[in-house]
Design an enzyme around this catalytic site. Sequence first.
Site, PDB file in Angstrom:
ATOM      1  N   GLU A   5       0.804  -1.235   0.000  1.00  0.00           N
ATOM      2  CA  GLU A   5       0.000   0.000   0.000  1.00  0.00           C
ATOM      3  C   GLU A   5       0.837   1.284   0.000  1.00  0.00           C
ATOM      4  OE1 GLU A   5      -3.852  -1.463   2.511  1.00  0.00           O
ATOM      5  OE2 GLU A   5      -2.065  -1.025   3.660  1.00  0.00           O
TER       6      GLU A   5
HETATM    7  C1  NGO Z   1      -3.697  -4.742   4.964  1.00  0.00           C
HETATM    8  C2  NGO Z   1      -2.751  -3.593   5.221  1.00  0.00           C
HETATM    9  C3  NGO Z   1      -2.495  -3.359   6.710  1.00  0.00           C
HETATM   10  C4  NGO Z   1      -3.798  -3.391   7.500  1.00  0.00           C
HETATM   11  C5  NGO Z   1      -4.509  -4.710   7.238  1.00  0.00           C
HETATM   12  C6  NGO Z   1      -5.834  -4.787   7.960  1.00  0.00           C
HETATM   13  C7  NGO Z   1      -1.623  -5.378   4.434  1.00  0.00           C
HETATM   14  C8  NGO Z   1      -0.547  -6.240   3.929  1.00  0.00           C
HETATM   15  N1  NGO Z   1      -1.556  -4.069   4.542  1.00  0.00           N
HETATM   16  O1  NGO Z   1      -2.788  -5.849   4.856  1.00  0.00           O
HETATM   17  O2  NGO Z   1      -1.845  -2.142   6.878  1.00  0.00           O
HETATM   18  O3  NGO Z   1      -3.534  -3.277   8.852  1.00  0.00           O
HETATM   19  O4  NGO Z   1      -4.747  -4.905   5.855  1.00  0.00           O
HETATM   20  O5  NGO Z   1      -6.507  -5.966   7.711  1.00  0.00           O
END
Ligand code: NGO
Length: 511
Positions: A324
């Site tokens: 992300e």
């Molecule tokens: C995503 C995000 C995290 C969040 C999570 C919550 C990943 C790999 N990046 O997973 O920052 O905390 O979801 O479910």
Amino acid sequence: MIMKQFNLLFASLIFCTLSCESLSESHLEKIPLIPIAKTTLPTGGHFYIKPGIGIDFNKEDSTIAPVIRALKTAWKSSTNLSLDDKKSISTIRFIEDKTLANEAYSLEIEAKSISIISSTNEGYFRGIKTLEQILLFQSAKETESIPFTLPTGVISDKARFSYRGSMLDVSRHFFSVEDIKRYIDLMAFYKMNYLHLHLSDDQGWRIEIKSWPNLTLHGGSTEVGGGEGGFYTQKDYREIVAYAAENFITIVPEIDLPGHTNAALSSYPELNCDGVAPPLYTGMDVGFSSLCVDKEITFKFMEDVIKEIATITPGPYFHIGGDESHSTKKEDYRIFIDRAQQIVQNNGKITMGWDEIQSTTLLPNTIAQYWHSAENAQNAVKQGAKIVMSPGSRAYLDMKYDSLSPLGLKWAGYIDVKHGYDWDPATIVNGITEKDILGIEAPLWSETIEDFDDLSFLAFPRLLGYAEIGWADNHQREWEDYKSRLAEHGVLLEELKINYYPSPKISWKTK
Ligand code: NGO
């Protein structure tokens, strides 16, 4: 307790000369092991639990010490008896068999001896965990008329995947060293072998970096919701690593780059492109922070951080995050991931990263962790990467069980106990098969959980299912059968004072 054991033994011997029928009710294959074992051949006899049982092992091999400690602890906690190092009437033996695979073991329970056979200490340890479950279930059955015995027979067992992990996000909410140790105990009990620690994120930096002290002093001072935060000193981290090793669990540290870095950016203004440190962040948004690619100090920072952590991490992997990074330009993202992989390699480790890292050129041994994009995972495999399977919609421990769950998120859907169990890592993504998969990992993100009870509510009982998916072959696993074994583990979880979610779909057996 010891007197009680004597009396029971005596009573059972008299009883047994008359009839052993009631003892034979507990055949070995009826013990509800999780993970289920490969093969179990009951032989219908009994090993009596009594004082004076000894251990026989190669005393010249000092590496076996944690195995012996684990056996003694398991024995003591389930029987209230101590094992003897000297010769005795019945014995627990460790026998080496170099033909067995790394974590494979055989557990042979006979009337006068118990043998644990393996090629490695890992294998002995996994065998002890099976023995521990048998001991606990049998001790729970003990009554005046049913003495404490183990049913005889042979269990031969072997892991499906070499990586069977869970992840704790200690950044969104901080968890103490004691909490981590408790989680390690539970993972080890269910034969898991990798604990991934998500040590940095927007809301908190949780590991001491001696060359950048403000990361923890400032960046570790709070958490989601504005609570107190916290961090591990390097001494704490070493303690966690050592405790994990004692339980044959390897720690995988993660420093999330180049996004999810607000805590670092807030601690050092010079890491920001505009030289201005943002305030600490205690909300739950993602994707708004990024390291600055134009500044050489950014790479000095990455080098120092990775080096300091790699130096105190004996395990083979270093996780660089990479998820992300919505506020990092595509071409900058490439530069970051290229450099990070290089630094990790220079420090003698193998890179792991979330599935987004496939958009860069992966080093030959880099591992991609599949969490949300099948396409990303497929592309990583095309580059020759092995995959750790953590599909958000199946394996995320932070997803709610259903609409009534008081804790957890739901962006990937609800994951009830069955949905979390009933899938096969080797068929969940088109084109990704057994040979591409290193293993499975169940991540527990901590936006909504604040203490060990909250953590337990989301992790248990689902973690047991992930442990079984990682260990047992797919053809051995069947929901109805698992469901009835899981029901029996309610007693054990209760005994361990675990605040598990009492799913109404399971007919829990409690004391
Ligand atoms: C995503 C995000 C995290 C969040 C999570 C919550 C990943 C790999 N990046 O997973 O920052 O905390 O979801 O479910």
